[in-house]
Enzyme design. Structure first.
Site, PDB file in Angstrom:
ATOM      1  N   LYS A 200       0.859  -1.181   0.000  1.00 17.72           N
ATOM      2  CA  LYS A 200       0.000   0.000   0.000  1.00 17.72           C
ATOM      3  C   LYS A 200       0.896   1.233   0.000  1.00 17.72           C
ATOM      4  O   LYS A 200       1.685   1.445   0.923  1.00 17.72           O
ATOM      5  CB  LYS A 200      -0.900  -0.002   1.227  1.00 17.72           C
ATOM      6  CG  LYS A 200      -1.718   1.280   1.341  1.00 17.72           C
ATOM      7  CD  LYS A 200      -2.775   1.199   2.408  1.00 17.72           C
ATOM      8  CE  LYS A 200      -3.526   2.523   2.505  1.00 17.72           C
ATOM      9  NZ  LYS A 200      -4.606   2.460   3.491  1.00 17.72           N
ATOM     10  N   ARG A 210     -10.705   9.949   1.895  1.00 17.81           N
ATOM     11  CA  ARG A 210     -10.594  10.578   3.219  1.00 17.81           C
ATOM     12  C   ARG A 210     -11.755  11.546   3.434  1.00 17.81           C
ATOM     13  O   ARG A 210     -12.204  11.755   4.561  1.00 17.81           O
ATOM     14  CB  ARG A 210      -9.230  11.250   3.364  1.00 17.81           C
ATOM     15  CG  ARG A 210      -8.109  10.212   3.411  1.00 17.81           C
ATOM     16  CD  ARG A 210      -6.720  10.816   3.493  1.00 17.81           C
ATOM     17  NE  ARG A 210      -5.697   9.772   3.330  1.00 17.81           N
ATOM     18  CZ  ARG A 210      -4.407  10.005   3.139  1.00 17.81           C
ATOM     19  NH1 ARG A 210      -3.966  11.256   3.107  1.00 17.81           N
ATOM     20  NH2 ARG A 210      -3.556   9.012   2.993  1.00 17.81           N
ATOM     21  N   LYS A 224       1.143  10.166   5.718  1.00 20.14           N
ATOM     22  CA  LYS A 224       1.302   8.777   6.182  1.00 20.14           C
ATOM     23  C   LYS A 224       2.592   8.179   5.627  1.00 20.14           C
ATOM     24  O   LYS A 224       2.712   6.959   5.502  1.00 20.14           O
ATOM     25  CB  LYS A 224       0.071   7.963   5.766  1.00 20.14           C
ATOM     26  CG  LYS A 224      -1.245   8.516   6.332  1.00 20.14           C
ATOM     27  CD  LYS A 224      -2.444   7.592   6.106  1.00 20.14           C
ATOM     28  CE  LYS A 224      -3.711   8.177   6.731  1.00 20.14           C
ATOM     29  NZ  LYS A 224      -4.892   7.296   6.565  1.00 20.14           N
ATOM     30  N   GLU A 240       7.336  -6.762   1.303  1.00 19.18           N
ATOM     31  CA  GLU A 240       6.100  -6.622   2.096  1.00 19.18           C
ATOM     32  C   GLU A 240       5.158  -7.803   1.862  1.00 19.18           C
ATOM     33  O   GLU A 240       4.580  -8.348   2.802  1.00 19.18           O
ATOM     34  CB  GLU A 240       5.366  -5.327   1.710  1.00 19.18           C
ATOM     35  CG  GLU A 240       5.960  -4.050   2.287  1.00 19.18           C
ATOM     36  CD  GLU A 240       5.563  -3.820   3.741  1.00 19.18           C
ATOM     37  OE1 GLU A 240       4.907  -4.696   4.328  1.00 19.18           O
ATOM     38  OE2 GLU A 240       5.922  -2.769   4.288  1.00 19.18           O
ATOM     39  N   LYS A 255      -2.084  -1.462  -3.929  1.00 21.99           N
ATOM     40  CA  LYS A 255      -2.956  -0.290  -3.872  1.00 21.99           C
ATOM     41  C   LYS A 255      -2.123   0.985  -3.968  1.00 21.99           C
ATOM     42  O   LYS A 255      -1.120   1.068  -3.262  1.00 21.99           O
ATOM     43  CB  LYS A 255      -3.704  -0.345  -2.547  1.00 21.99           C
ATOM     44  CG  LYS A 255      -4.582   0.835  -2.251  1.00 21.99           C
ATOM     45  CD  LYS A 255      -5.123   0.710  -0.861  1.00 21.99           C
ATOM     46  CE  LYS A 255      -5.964   1.936  -0.578  1.00 21.99           C
ATOM     47  NZ  LYS A 255      -6.403   2.007   0.775  1.00 21.99           N
ATOM     48  N   TYR A 319     -14.919   1.099  -7.035  1.00 23.99           N
ATOM     49  CA  TYR A 319     -16.187   1.817  -6.879  1.00 23.99           C
ATOM     50  C   TYR A 319     -17.037   1.681  -8.140  1.00 23.99           C
ATOM     51  O   TYR A 319     -18.191   2.071  -8.151  1.00 23.99           O
ATOM     52  CB  TYR A 319     -15.914   3.286  -6.546  1.00 23.99           C
ATOM     53  CG  TYR A 319     -15.087   3.419  -5.281  1.00 23.99           C
ATOM     54  CD1 TYR A 319     -15.689   3.298  -4.030  1.00 23.99           C
ATOM     55  CD2 TYR A 319     -13.704   3.593  -5.334  1.00 23.99           C
ATOM     56  CE1 TYR A 319     -14.941   3.368  -2.869  1.00 23.99           C
ATOM     57  CE2 TYR A 319     -12.935   3.666  -4.182  1.00 23.99           C
ATOM     58  CZ  TYR A 319     -13.563   3.550  -2.953  1.00 23.99           C
ATOM     59  OH  TYR A 319     -12.820   3.587  -1.810  1.00 23.99           O
TER      60      TYR A 319
HETATM   61  C1  PBG Z   1      -7.157   3.838   5.451  1.00 21.79           C
HETATM   62  C2  PBG Z   1      -7.594   3.540   4.077  1.00 21.79           C
HETATM   63  C3  PBG Z   1      -7.438   4.403   2.999  1.00 21.79           C
HETATM   64  C4  PBG Z   1      -8.028   3.796   1.893  1.00 21.79           C
HETATM   65  C5  PBG Z   1      -8.522   2.548   2.309  1.00 21.79           C
HETATM   66  N1  PBG Z   1      -8.234   2.402   3.675  1.00 21.79           N
HETATM   67  C6  PBG Z   1      -6.874   5.778   2.937  1.00 21.79           C
HETATM   68  C7  PBG Z   1      -5.601   6.063   3.550  1.00 21.79           C
HETATM   69  O1  PBG Z   1      -4.725   5.204   3.702  1.00 21.79           O
HETATM   70  O2  PBG Z   1      -5.452   7.225   3.912  1.00 21.79           O
HETATM   71  C8  PBG Z   1      -8.103   4.422   0.544  1.00 21.79           C
HETATM   72  C9  PBG Z   1      -9.103   3.890  -0.397  1.00 21.79           C
HETATM   73  C10 PBG Z   1      -9.431   4.794  -1.524  1.00 21.79           C
HETATM   74  O3  PBG Z   1      -8.786   5.832  -1.765  1.00 21.79           O
HETATM   75  O4  PBG Z   1     -10.389   4.464  -2.227  1.00 21.79           O
HETATM   76  N2  PBG Z   1      -6.721   2.843   6.255  1.00 21.79           N
END
Ligand code: PBG
Length: 333
Positions: A200, A210, A224, A240, A255, A319
């Site tokens: 990720k 968010r 982050k 990972e 992701k 989505y």
């Molecule tokens: C947070 C989380 C995020 C997404 C899924 N779980 C955002 C982030 O890490 O700030 C993002 C999913 C998306 O953008 O559709 N744990």
């Protein structure tokens, strides 16, 4: 003098539709999709998400209506993301462990009414923390790895007890998959699966999400970068993924998806395990806004998903799941 013609004509196989259908290497079906859904407390509400045209925050009664439609489209699973009342957010994200919280209530309702729908719960504290980070922070805002893992294990148990089929840790702490696996096993949830967000990236494509879960204002200008991956790295993604497989992940995820298809391909080639890609909120919104502006045609929806599958994904969190399943159904009828 005779003209020289091409010996091989690749266009011959492309000439008729039957032939294109015959030689196609990758097929997309509704079984490939996981639909991420945003949920809120209340009744009879579908709250439009401004930054994600066509997506809504649903109250649980609306969620049930949605899931009925998804089952009719043969979509196998959904991933739940809560938008929590700001008054319930705390430093340590305590609402994540409340068995009467929004997510456990949603899961219980879904498993009672639609046992055949796969329900995936996210493992991360960001919807619940007053600072918008995915875990427990120290006085400098640094996310503490081991303390966070304990909290995530507790969150995972809360979801498993409610009936979640899959726990999907999206936090990027080291060692969390092993810890969650142990907690689940000790509580006899041996068949609760783990879908690990393994590679990720610290991506700007998460912006609209968010906004959807309501963590953007909590996070403010913080980032982050000290737990999510550097977009410049690819070997680290393999590292990972290997770690998560060794710790007991049943499925792994890359992701975002489209900007990271090289990672999807490397991971699939290297490990051959069930590999998922998340076409994230920013990817969705880019496509939707361009479609709404008339700049791109709707054909990009299936093309984008096909590209992700072609790169090696066995399934896609998207989505577009519902729209794509509807389009595939129309194509096949
Ligand atoms: C947070 C989380 C995020 C997404 C899924 N779980 C955002 C982030 O890490 O700030 C993002 C999913 C998306 O953008 O559709 N744990």
């Amino acid at each position: 003098m005779s003209r020289s013609y091409p010996q091989t004509r690749l266009r011959r196989n492309r000439f008729a539709k039957f032939s294109r259908n015959l030689v196609r290497e990758t097929t997309l079906t509704s079984h490939d999709f996981i639909y991420p859904l945003f949920i809120i407390d209340g009744k009879n509400q579908r709250q439009a998400i401004d930054s994600m045209p066509g997506q809504f925050r649903l109250t649980l009664d609306e969620l049930a209506r949605e899931v009925e439609e998804l089952l009719a489209l043969d979509i196998p699973a959904i991933a739940l993301f809560p938008n929590i009342d700001p008054a319930l957010k705390t430093l340590n994200g305590d609402a994540a462990f409340n068995p009467e919280g929004l997510v456990p209530r949603a899961v219980r309702m879904l498993k009672e009414r639609f046992p055949e729908m796969g329900v995936i719960c996210d493992g991360a504290l960001d919807p619940y923390t007053s600072h918008g980070q995915d875990g427990i922070v120290d006085e400098n805002g640094y996310v503490l790895n081991d303390e966070t893992i304990t909290a995530l294990s507790q969150q995972a148990l809360t979801c498993a007890e409610a009936g979640a089929d899959v726990i999907a840790p999206s936090d990027m702490m080291d060692g969390r998959v092993g810890a969650i696996r142990r907690s689940l096993d000790e509580a006899k949830f041996i068949n609760t699966q783990i879908l690990a967000y393994s590679a990720k990236y610290a991506s700007a494509y998460y912006g609209p999400f968010r906004d959807a879960v309501g963590s953007a204002s909590n996070l403010g200008k913080a980032d982050k970068f000290n737990y999510q991956m550097d977009p410049a790295n690819t070997n680290e993604a393999l590292h990972e993924v290997r770690m998560d497989i060794d710790e007991g992940a049943d499925m792994i995820m890359v992701k975002p998806a489209m900007p990271y298809l090289d990672i999807v391909r490397r991971v699939k080639d290297e490990f051959g395990v069930p590999t998922f890609a998340y076409q994230v909120s920013g990817e969705y919104s880019m496509h939707m806004l361009a479609i709404q502006a008339g700049v791109l045609s709707e054909a990009v929806i299936l093309e984008s998903l096909m590209a992700i599958k072609r790169a090696g994904a066995d399934g896609i969190l998207t989505y577009f799941a519902k729209t794509a399943a509807q389009k595939l159904k129309q194509q096949n009828s």
